[in-house]
Design a protein around this motif. Structure first.
Motif, short mmCIF file in Angstrom:
data_model
loop_
_atom_site.label_atom_id
_atom_site.label_comp_id
_atom_site.label_asym_id
_atom_site.label_seq_id
_atom_site.Cartn_x
_atom_site.Cartn_y
_atom_site.Cartn_z
N ALA A 105 10.07 7.70 2.24
CA ALA A 105 11.60 6.97 2.29
C ALA A 105 11.97 6.80 3.52
CB ALA A 105 12.45 7.86 1.35
N HIS A 106 12.41 5.58 3.71
CA HIS A 106 13.29 5.36 4.97
C HIS A 106 14.67 4.94 4.91
CE1 HIS A 106 13.84 2.88 9.14
NE2 HIS A 106 13.00 4.14 9.27
N ASN A 107 15.09 5.43 3.76
CA ASN A 107 16.48 4.99 3.21
C ASN A 107 17.23 6.16 2.75
OD1 ASN A 107 18.14 4.31 0.86
ND2 ASN A 107 17.86 2.46 1.49
N LEU A 108 18.58 6.37 2.94
CA LEU A 108 19.25 7.56 2.96
C LEU A 108 19.04 7.89 1.33
CD1 LEU A 108 20.92 6.45 5.44
CD2 LEU A 108 22.61 7.84 4.86
N ALA B 118 7.36 -1.34 3.91
CA ALA B 118 7.50 -2.10 2.67
C ALA B 118 8.64 -1.72 1.98
CB ALA B 118 6.25 -1.89 1.78
N GLY B 119 9.80 -2.63 1.48
CA GLY B 119 10.60 -2.39 1.03
C GLY B 119 11.68 -0.95 1.32
N PRO B 120 12.21 0.03 0.68
CA PRO B 120 12.76 1.08 1.19
C PRO B 120 11.71 2.02 1.90
CG PRO B 120 12.48 1.21 -1.18
CD PRO B 120 11.91 0.00 -0.77
N PHE B 121 10.40 1.72 2.12
CA PHE B 121 9.45 2.86 2.63
C PHE B 121 9.00 2.36 3.99
CE2 PHE B 121 8.70 3.21 -2.20
CZ PHE B 121 9.33 4.33 -2.40
N GLY C 229 30.45 2.02 7.62
CA GLY C 229 31.13 1.01 7.25
C GLY C 229 30.44 0.36 5.93
N GLY C 230 29.66 1.18 5.32
CA GLY C 230 28.92 0.80 3.94
C GLY C 230 28.02 -0.46 4.14
N ALA C 231 27.69 -0.38 5.55
CA ALA C 231 26.64 -1.69 5.67
C ALA C 231 25.36 -1.51 5.24
CB ALA C 231 26.90 -1.93 7.37
N THR C 232 24.74 -0.43 5.31
CA THR C 232 23.31 -0.39 5.05
C THR C 232 22.93 1.37 4.77
OG1 THR C 232 21.35 -0.55 6.08
CG2 THR C 232 22.82 0.48 7.54
N LEU C 233 21.88 1.50 3.97
CA LEU C 233 21.40 2.64 3.77
C LEU C 233 20.28 2.94 4.59
CD1 LEU C 233 21.96 3.09 -0.10
CD2 LEU C 233 22.95 4.52 1.84
N ASP C 234 19.66 1.97 5.26
CA ASP C 234 18.12 2.05 6.12
C ASP C 234 18.47 2.94 7.28
OD1 ASP C 234 15.52 0.54 6.88
OD2 ASP C 234 16.67 0.58 8.70
N MET D 142 0.97 -1.14 -0.05
CA MET D 142 -0.05 0.07 0.13
C MET D 142 0.74 1.16 -0.07
SD MET D 142 -3.03 -0.87 -0.12
CE MET D 142 -4.27 0.39 0.31
N LEU D 143 2.07 1.25 0.63
CA LEU D 143 3.12 2.26 0.54
C LEU D 143 3.54 2.86 -0.88
CD1 LEU D 143 5.20 1.69 3.83
CD2 LEU D 143 3.22 2.99 3.60
N TYR D 144 3.73 1.72 -1.58
CA TYR D 144 3.99 1.89 -2.97
C TYR D 144 2.89 2.57 -3.74
CZ TYR D 144 8.02 -1.08 -2.88
OH TYR D 144 9.43 -1.34 -2.58
N LEU D 145 1.49 2.33 -3.50
CA LEU D 145 0.49 2.85 -3.99
C LEU D 145 0.47 4.52 -3.62
CD1 LEU D 145 -2.61 2.90 -5.35
CD2 LEU D 145 -3.50 2.21 -3.17
N LEU D 146 0.60 4.91 -2.32
CA LEU D 146 0.88 6.07 -1.96
C LEU D 146 1.67 7.06 -2.97
CD1 LEU D 146 0.63 6.61 1.81
CD2 LEU D 146 -1.16 7.27 0.19
#
Length: 448
Positions: A101-104, A45-48, A160-165, A1-5
């Motif tokens: 977005a929950h991702n840099l 949902a995913g990066p959101f 450390g290049g570990a994540t973008l979350d 549903m977040l993709y729908l938004l």
């Protein structure tokens, strides 16, 4: 549903160039989003992921977009309305993406997307001046956003290049190199601050507003500036999590105060009222950044809400005045309160609201900031001087356009009730400021 938004605003393209259907879909989309989004709070949902702060800005954007889309139905000729609604749909989709977005990396992508989409709004009328304003906006915006990208990459490398979350970065950032984080934050502040309109990166702001049609200016000032400010909020929260808020605070206070003082100086002598409103945006985004630097994120959020509503009202009013009088200069417009009260009263009161007069909510926001800033007398006094200069800069336009001599203008059957609705919301917010709600959002922000 977040993709729908995220993709919901693109429904507008189904209307092709049919103006009545474009208007209906452009109003329906934000209404659907307003109804759906609260039920998605806390979903991922995913990066959101939608948290309270993202929801706040998403709902504010939808509210303003819906009102502007409704007002615009009587503003644009049928043959050019599609350009506004198509660009608006792209911008709304980008703004939705940024707030979800929950991702840099994804946040940067959507902030950049909102820059490109809003450039179409600036170039709406075409011609040499619009092209120059759009070029300046894209060039300065791109340079700024490129610096922001370097800052994002640096933060990514420092953990450390570990994540973008966001959540994972927050848990790792306390172990990152503090000097590196300071450099990254400085780059991010300059990068996103360019789009916020902070001094000395504000050069695109007055030209873009002067050339964009009034409803587009309302979107630029009421919603676009918040997109980049939202990114600053998130990165300030990261600095707080890393124990480096004192460093971030110093930069935020400096940029905020400089933006206030220079915007106040620019307000004097402005002959065109749309450029005047553009510098007022610089002033108020500087005040929001200043409140953030004081360690009052809740007040910064409240200030952006009050500014968005006030500036949307002011630009929609200015749209009507320009279309009816064909005069851009303050000195050529007068007597609006007496001759055209349905348009003139809310417009003049919007200037009063932007000047920080009670009972409007910007008065409350500025008063609360002064209370804290006076802990450092030089800071509090500088803030008060800036506010005084800014108010003085708005006095002549308010008096001349509201009560001065000028050629009477008549209404044209626009939805002026929207202006009165915005005025009512401002008065409600000023008399009953929901402090508890914004302090709850502050907790959400600090915890990411």
């Amino acid at each position: 549903m977040l993709y729908l938004l995220v993709f919901l605003p693109l429904l507008v393209f189904l209307a092709r160039r049919e103006t009545p259907l474009l208007v209906r879909l452009s109003v329906l989309v934000p209404v659907l989003s307003l109804l759906l989004a609260p039920f998605l709070l806390g979903r991922a949902a995913g990066p959101f992921r939608l948290d309270g702060v993202g929801l706040f800005y998403l709902l504010l954007t939808d509210l303003i977009y819906g009102l502007v889309a409704l007002f615009a139905r009587g503003y644009f000729p049928r043959e050019e309305a599609w350009r506004f609604y198509w660009a608006g749909a792209l911008f709304l989709a980008s703004a939705h993406g940024a707030y979800l977005a929950h991702n840099l990396g994804m946040l940067w992508v959507f902030v950049e997307g909102s820059t490109l989409a809003s450039a179409l709004l600036v170039y709406h009328k075409g011609g040499a001046r619009a092209l120059e304003a759009t070029w300046k906006y894209l060039m300065l915006g791109s340079v700024g956003i490129a610096m922001g990208l370097i800052g994002v990459i640096l933060v990514y490398a420092l953990v450390g290049g570990a994540t973008l979350d966001w959540g994972e970065v927050r848990s790792l950032v306390a172990t990152a190199n503090p000097e590196g984080l300071k450099v990254a934050f400085a780059l991010l502040l300059v990068g996103f601050g360019t789009k916020v309109g902070l001094f000395p990166m504000q050069a695109w702001l007055p030209d873009a507003h002067a050339e964009a049609p009034g409803p587009a200016s309302a979107l630029l000032s009421g919603t676009l500036l918040n997109v980049a400010f939202y990114a600053l909020l998130r990165y300030t929260a990261l600095m707080q999590a890393a124990g480096l808020f004192p460093f971030a605070s110093g930069l935020l206070l400096a940029f905020g105060l400089l933006s206030l003082v220079f915007a106040a100086l620019f307000l004097f002598g402005q002959k065109e009222y749309k450029r005047l409103l553009a510098y007022s945006s610089m002033e108020h985004m500087g005040l929001a950044v200043f409140a953030l630097g004081l360690g009052l994120p809740w007040l910064a959020l409240f200030h952006t809400l009050a500014h968005s509503l006030s500036k949307t009202l002011a630009f929609l009013g200015a749209s009507g005045i320009l279309a009816l009088s064909h005069a851009k200069e303050v000195g050529r417009v007068g007597g609006l309160v007496l001759h055209t009260p349905a348009l003139g009263v809310p417009f003049v009161l919007s200037l009063a609201a932007l000047g920080g007069l009670p009972p409007f909510p910007l008065f409350f926001a500025e008063f609360k900031a002064v209370e804290v800033a006076m802990q450092w007398p030089w800071l509090g006094v500088s803030y008060l001087v800036g506010l005084g200069l800014a108010f003085a800069g708005l006095l002549y336009p308010m008096a001349q356009m509201g009560f001065g001599q000028g050629k009477p203008i008549g209404g044209r059957g626009w939805d002026l009730w929207l202006l009165w609705l915005l005025l009512f919301l401002l008065l409600l917010l000023g008399v009953f400021p929901p402090v508890g709600v914004f302090k709850a959002l502050e907790v959400v922000l600090w915890r990411l």
